[in-house]
Design a protein around this motif. Structure first.
Motif, mmCIF file in Angstrom:
data_model
loop_
_atom_site.group_PDB
_atom_site.id
_atom_site.type_symbol
_atom_site.label_atom_id
_atom_site.label_comp_id
_atom_site.label_asym_id
_atom_site.label_seq_id
_atom_site.Cartn_x
_atom_site.Cartn_y
_atom_site.Cartn_z
ATOM 1 N N ASP A 78 0.839 -1.202 0.000
ATOM 2 C CA ASP A 78 0.000 0.000 0.000
ATOM 3 C C ASP A 78 0.876 1.254 0.000
ATOM 4 O O ASP A 78 1.876 1.341 0.731
ATOM 5 N N LYS A 79 0.475 2.206 -0.811
ATOM 6 C CA LYS A 79 1.219 3.464 -0.862
ATOM 7 C C LYS A 79 0.812 4.367 0.304
ATOM 8 O O LYS A 79 -0.368 4.463 0.645
ATOM 9 N N VAL A 80 1.820 4.997 0.894
ATOM 10 C CA VAL A 80 1.594 5.937 1.997
ATOM 11 C C VAL A 80 1.800 7.346 1.459
ATOM 12 O O VAL A 80 2.818 7.639 0.817
ATOM 13 N N ILE A 81 0.825 8.205 1.735
ATOM 14 C CA ILE A 81 0.886 9.572 1.218
ATOM 15 C C ILE A 81 0.514 10.567 2.322
ATOM 16 O O ILE A 81 0.054 10.176 3.402
ATOM 17 N N ILE A 82 0.712 11.822 2.027
ATOM 18 C CA ILE A 82 0.165 12.898 2.855
ATOM 19 C C ILE A 82 -0.814 13.658 1.981
ATOM 20 O O ILE A 82 -0.455 14.172 0.917
ATOM 21 N N LYS A 83 -2.063 13.678 2.430
ATOM 22 C CA LYS A 83 -3.132 14.328 1.677
ATOM 23 C C LYS A 83 -3.782 15.378 2.567
ATOM 24 O O LYS A 83 -4.276 15.054 3.653
ATOM 25 N N ASP A 84 -3.770 16.627 2.114
ATOM 26 C CA ASP A 84 -4.323 17.728 2.914
ATOM 27 C C ASP A 84 -3.707 17.745 4.315
ATOM 28 O O ASP A 84 -4.408 17.893 5.327
ATOM 29 N N GLU A 85 -2.386 17.515 4.357
ATOM 30 C CA GLU A 85 -1.595 17.535 5.592
ATOM 31 C C GLU A 85 -1.916 16.378 6.530
ATOM 32 O O GLU A 85 -1.558 16.410 7.712
ATOM 33 N N VAL A 86 -2.577 15.331 6.015
ATOM 34 C CA VAL A 86 -2.907 14.148 6.818
ATOM 35 C C VAL A 86 -2.151 12.950 6.262
ATOM 36 O O VAL A 86 -2.224 12.655 5.061
ATOM 37 N N LEU A 87 -1.438 12.241 7.131
ATOM 38 C CA LEU A 87 -0.717 11.031 6.743
ATOM 39 C C LEU A 87 -1.717 9.881 6.642
ATOM 40 O O LEU A 87 -2.469 9.609 7.592
ATOM 41 N N CYS A 88 -1.720 9.192 5.498
ATOM 42 C CA CYS A 88 -2.730 8.147 5.309
ATOM 43 C C CYS A 88 -2.298 7.155 4.231
ATOM 44 O O CYS A 88 -1.288 7.349 3.548
ATOM 45 N N LEU A 89 -3.115 6.078 4.102
ATOM 46 C CA LEU A 89 -2.941 5.139 2.998
ATOM 47 C C LEU A 89 -3.629 5.712 1.769
ATOM 48 O O LEU A 89 -4.757 6.206 1.855
ATOM 49 N N LYS A 90 -2.985 5.629 0.627
ATOM 50 C CA LYS A 90 -3.576 6.187 -0.588
ATOM 51 C C LYS A 90 -4.816 5.410 -1.007
ATOM 52 O O LYS A 90 -5.806 5.990 -1.462
ATOM 53 N N ARG A 91 -4.809 4.077 -0.797
ATOM 54 C CA ARG A 91 -5.883 3.224 -1.306
ATOM 55 C C ARG A 91 -7.225 3.518 -0.647
ATOM 56 O O ARG A 91 -8.255 3.599 -1.323
ATOM 57 N N ASN A 92 -7.245 3.679 0.665
ATOM 58 C CA ASN A 92 -8.535 3.851 1.349
ATOM 59 C C ASN A 92 -8.584 5.081 2.260
ATOM 60 O O ASN A 92 -9.531 5.252 3.017
ATOM 61 N N LYS A 93 -7.551 5.895 2.184
ATOM 62 C CA LYS A 93 -7.465 7.141 2.971
ATOM 63 C C LYS A 93 -7.483 6.889 4.480
ATOM 64 O O LYS A 93 -7.766 7.791 5.269
ATOM 65 N N SER A 94 -7.162 5.660 4.920
ATOM 66 C CA SER A 94 -7.097 5.370 6.354
ATOM 67 C C SER A 94 -5.937 6.146 6.976
ATOM 68 O O SER A 94 -4.805 6.080 6.476
#
Length: 304
Positions: free
Chosen positions: A277-293
């Protein structure tokens, strides 16, 4: 610049000084200083008014410690801060001897010795006022304590005529039993050691400034959007993430923890995690890219 009055002789050494410090901000500083030091400006209110007219903001404080006991000497210091270095002029006094030292940064530019006398540090206006008052009131027969009282009174009178001198004062006395030869020997040892302390202090400040600069640079690289890495292994809700080639990790003291392609620990709020699973930062939130967890970690993620 302040006013320091020092007596050095066979009785010992007594120094008196005000505690004022004036910080200047702006490009027209010299014009304000010229008026201030020639006696044209006579009160704090006039100084504040003129600083506004010349667009030279200033800050006045009356808590500077310009006198200090160093070994068996009294040290007095006036300083001027430039854009790159601080110029210091110091007098070290003890029984039967004194030395005047001028420094730029922690580098000694001049060093002169004497056996006795009354020495004044300050701007020309304040020194002329002090010379006149000392001639009227000071006597060699006075005790050091009485001299200190007289010097303090003189500082108080001059403070009524110029805002370069504050209305709070310090007086220090030292009277060890030194002959002139012993005095200079002690002064040499004391001054050499004191300058070494200054050198070490400046080195420490330089190191701290370098560290702060580095921290600012890293803070500007904190990732608030974009890819971080991918999940490499899973142990319950604790996951190991391999950083990508453009990401590095630090602790909260900015110590490096992991570089590109190295692994860090993170924690998940969900069981829906897969290796890869890819790990990203989205809108300053650290999460999994696949399900935004959302994920959490005790590290700071920065770009290279």
């Amino acid at each position: 610049m302040s006013l320091i009055i020092a007596y050095v002789g066979k009785k010992g050494c007594v120094m008196a000084s005000d505690k004022r410090r004036i910080a200047y901000f702006g490009n027209n500083r010299q014009a304000l200083e010229d008026e201030l030091y020639d006696g044209s400006i006579t009160t704090d209110d006039e100084l504040m008014k003129r600083s506004k007219e010349l667009d030279v903001p200033i800050k006045i404080t009356d808590d500077a410690d310009k006198l200090r006991i160093v070994g068996n000497t009294v040290r007095g210091e006036v300083s001027t801060k430039g854009s790159h270095e601080t110029k210091r002029k110091r007098i070290y006094g003890t029984t039967n001897g004194y030395q005047i030292v001028e420094l730029i940064g922690s580098e000694t530019k001049s060093r002169n010795a004497g056996e006795k006398g009354i020495i004044l540090f300050g701007n020309d206006f304040a020194k002329k006022q002090a010379e006149t008052l000392i001639q009227r009131r000071w006597k060699a027969s006075h005790s050091l304590r009485l001299m200190g009282d007289i010097f303090e009174e003189i500082l108080g009178e001059i403070a009524q005529k110029t805002p370069t001198i504050g209305k709070e004062f310090d007086v220090l006395i030292q009277q060890p039993k030194f002959n002139p030869s012993e005095a200079q020997k002690h002064l040499n040892i004391t001054i050499d050691a004191d300058i070494k302390v200054l050198t070490k202090y400046r080195q420490q400040l330089t190191e701290e400034m370098i560290q702060k600069t580095r921290e600012i640079e890293l803070a500007n690289k904190i990732i608030d959007e974009g890819p971080v890495g991918k999940v490499d292994s899973i142990d319950g809700k604790m996951i190991e993430v391999k950083l990508n080639e453009k990401t590095q990790a630090f602790n909260f003291n900015w110590k490096p923890l992991a570089g590109p392609n190295q692994k860090v620990m993170m924690f998940a709020d969900t069981d829906d995690i897969k290796v890869g699973d890819k790990v990203i930062i989205k809108d300053e939130v650290l999460c999994l890219k696949r399900n935004k967890s959302p994920l959490s970690c005790n590290i700071i993620l920065c770009s290279l």
